[in-house]
Design an enzyme around this catalytic site. Structure first.
Site, PDB file in Angstrom:
ATOM      1  N   LYS A  36     -18.742 -41.907  29.072  1.00 50.20           N
ATOM      2  CA  LYS A  36     -19.729 -42.522  29.961  1.00 50.20           C
ATOM      3  C   LYS A  36     -19.167 -43.866  30.407  1.00 50.20           C
ATOM      4  CE  LYS A  36     -24.674 -43.804  29.996  1.00 50.20           C
ATOM      5  NZ  LYS A  36     -25.925 -43.851  29.195  1.00 50.20           N
ATOM      6  N   SER A  81     -29.943 -41.571  31.501  1.00 51.16           N
ATOM      7  CA  SER A  81     -28.892 -42.181  32.300  1.00 51.16           C
ATOM      8  C   SER A  81     -27.521 -41.542  32.122  1.00 51.16           C
ATOM      9  CB  SER A  81     -28.796 -43.671  31.971  1.00 51.16           C
ATOM     10  OG  SER A  81     -28.346 -43.847  30.637  1.00 51.16           O
ATOM     11  N   SER A  90     -31.472 -41.285  26.886  1.00 53.20           N
ATOM     12  CA  SER A  90     -30.381 -41.008  27.824  1.00 53.20           C
ATOM     13  C   SER A  90     -29.309 -40.040  27.354  1.00 53.20           C
ATOM     14  CB  SER A  90     -29.726 -42.308  28.260  1.00 53.20           C
ATOM     15  OG  SER A  90     -30.538 -42.911  29.222  1.00 53.20           O
TER      16      SER A  90
HETATM   17  N1  GLN Z   1     -34.956 -43.421  30.973  1.00 52.50           N
HETATM   18  C1  GLN Z   1     -35.053 -44.525  30.080  1.00 52.50           C
HETATM   19  C2  GLN Z   1     -34.940 -45.805  30.860  1.00 52.50           C
HETATM   20  O1  GLN Z   1     -34.878 -45.748  32.034  1.00 52.50           O
HETATM   21  C3  GLN Z   1     -34.000 -44.457  29.014  1.00 52.50           C
HETATM   22  C4  GLN Z   1     -32.656 -44.846  29.481  1.00 52.50           C
HETATM   23  C5  GLN Z   1     -31.624 -44.847  28.393  1.00 52.50           C
HETATM   24  O2  GLN Z   1     -31.808 -44.242  27.332  1.00 52.50           O
HETATM   25  N2  GLN Z   1     -30.525 -45.539  28.644  1.00 52.50           N
HETATM   26  O3  GLN Z   1     -34.920 -46.861  30.331  1.00 52.50           O
END
Ligand code: GLN
Length: 492
Positions: free
Chosen positions: A79, A154, A178
């Site tokens: 990532k 994400s 995410s």
């Molecule tokens: N969807 C969640 C957010 O927008 C989690 C994102 C994540 O785990 N990085 O914060």
């Protein structure tokens, strides 16, 4: 061999060690696939062919010399939130589009030491804030099951590369879901470890008390191999825990599903917005586990309504503090021709950050400001503790807790959910991060549109082995994890 991209991590390891194919061949095979297919999926932000081939040659030499580690020569995608020395590390943001990291994240160092080959860096929501990967400066990544849909976020790029067979496995990070949600949307297995199990050193910080890295792969077995590489204490991360690391591969059969007590939080299955076919697939998977000998036990998790508001105060609060370092002075984006220092700060940040990131900085700054701090931030921390206690109470009666990973399957690209709608989609994942617990997503079938559905199993602290083992045994008895995304089938 033409189907190298279909082999599991264990098969890749055996093939390499037995000289059936070289790491150079394997790496070139993946690089060719990326060139051929990724224009459609848009999962890679940066491909690193030179680095990959030089690592492949080093792995081949070590294998020949008989001193290679088990995973030497197997390709991996990171990532784009993990710092990679000499390679752009963008976090999906214009702010870091020009940032070449001077050092490696500990996860990257460990992957290198294990002889893994870096194929490149993959797309993500900007600074990991989002659930669709659409907020990336580099544009949206597509869901390999159907290119009109998002891969989740994400870590959407990490999910898409594995689902499209453009990497055998990938690293991800999970601050509020995410790893699990994109794994769910793309039909993969993804593990969010206990907070402190994997070093955060060199991971671009979003919300430091919630961020945790983990593996995304096709199966629990493949995840276990990557966990064996990345887990462990790191003196460079003061929140990493000095606790013995399990051998996750050796433990794949260590937990017996027979007699396993699986908690079913009834409140989770009454959430408005839980799609009927998601509910049905998850219930079928629980029935299957029951057939395998598990005991389903109703448990109470009473704080569900507090998850979204609590997370969406704490995460933005920490983000607003973490992101204050991007000021246009030290590194990252700098605006053109600033007239003075204030102008430099203001315009660099206004031009460098995207909408969602700005929204979070505003919310977080507000929640932390004098006068509101006690009412919002301190209150949220107290509720966070109650959420943790709620889980610990449930674990007095059960070994693991089952839930959907997300209330729906993947959204259409451009669906343009309001921020609130998007945040509500995180209802099943956020509490795990607030409590610091480990949790895993396993694919359990498809919905009416042929999009994957995920089951989430939440474990008590340090139960990564147990979670991987349960899912491994489920996968020995089912074949949902072997179903391939449309684009992978078309390019078999
Ligand atoms: N969807 C969640 C957010 O927008 C989690 C994102 C994540 O785990 N990085 O914060």
């Amino acid at each position: 061999m033409t189907n190298l991209h279909r082999l599991s991590i264990r098969e890749l390891s055996e093939g390499l060690q037995q000289g059936k194919f070289s790491s150079r061949e394997l790496t070139q095979h993946y690089l060719k696939r990326i060139e051929k297919i990724d224009a459609q999926v848009k999962s890679y932000v940066t491909v690193t062919p030179e680095l990959a081939l030089s690592q492949a040659d080093a792995a081949d030499a070590a294998i020949k010399a008989g001193n290679a580690t088990a995973l030497a020569g197997i390709p991996l995608a990171h990532k784009d939130i993990f710092c990679t020395q000499g390679v752009r590390t963008s976090a999906g943001s214009k702010m870091l589009d020009n940032f070449i990291s001077p050092y490696d994240a500990t996860v990257v160092t460990k992957a290198k030491a294990a002889g893994l080959v870096t194929l490149g860096k993959v797309n993500m929501d900007e600074f990991a804030m989002g659930s669709t990967s659409e907020s990336s400066y580099y544009g949206a990544t597509k869901n390999p099951w159907n290119l009109d849909y998002v891969p989740g976020g994400s870590s959407g790029g990490s999910a898409a590369v594995v689902a499209a067979d453009l990497a055998p496995f990938a690293t991800g990070t999970d601050t509020g879901g995410s790893i699990r949600q994109p794994a769910s949307f793309c039909g993969l297995t993804g593990l969010k470890p206990t907070y402190g199990r994997v070093s955060r050193f060199g991971i671009i910080a979003f919300a430091s008390s919630l961020d945790q890295a983990g593996p995304m792969a096709r199966s629990a077995e493949d995840c276990a191999y990557l966990m064996n590489v990345i887990a462990g204490h790191d003196a460079k991360d003061s929140t990493s825990v000095d606790k013995e690391v399990d051998d996750y591969v050796a433990n794949l059969h260590a937990t017996s599903v027979k007699g396993l007590r699986i908690g079913i939080p009834k409140q989770y299955f009454n959430v408005a917005g839980l799609a009927a076919d998601v509910k049905a697939r998850v219930e079928e998977s629980l029935k299957k586990l029951e057939d395998m000998g598990a005991i389903l036990v109703e448990v109470d998790l009473n704080m569900v309504e507090a998850y979204v508001p609590t997370y969406y105060l704490i995460a933005p609060a920490e983000a607003s503090s973490n992101l204050s370092r991007y000021d246009g002075v030290r590194y990252g984006y700098r605006c053109e021709n600033p007239v003075d220092l204030m102008d430099l700060y203001k315009r660099s940040r206004s031009e460098g950050f995207g909408e969602e990131v700005k929204r979070r900085i505003l919310i977080g700054t507000y929640a932390l400001s004098a006068g509101y701090y006690d009412a919002y931030y301190v209150k949220a921390q107290k509720v966070r503790r109650l959420i943790q206690q709620d889980f610990l109470k449930a674990f007095e009666n059960v070994d693991v807790i089952a839930a959907p990973s997300a209330p729906t399957t993947a959204y259409k690209i451009g669906a343009n959910l309001s921020p609130t709608e998007m945040y509500l989609g995180d209802v099943y994942t956020l509490a795990v991060n607030l409590a610091g617990l480990p949790a895993i997503n396993a694919p359990v079938g498809l919905d009416d549109h042929n999009l994957p559905v995920g089951l989430q199993l939440i474990g008590n602290y340090w139960s990564e082995s147990q979670l991987l083992s349960i899912v491994h045994q489920y996968q020995q008895n089912t074949d949902f994890h072997t179903q391939r995304a449309a684009i992978a089938e078309e390019n078999a």
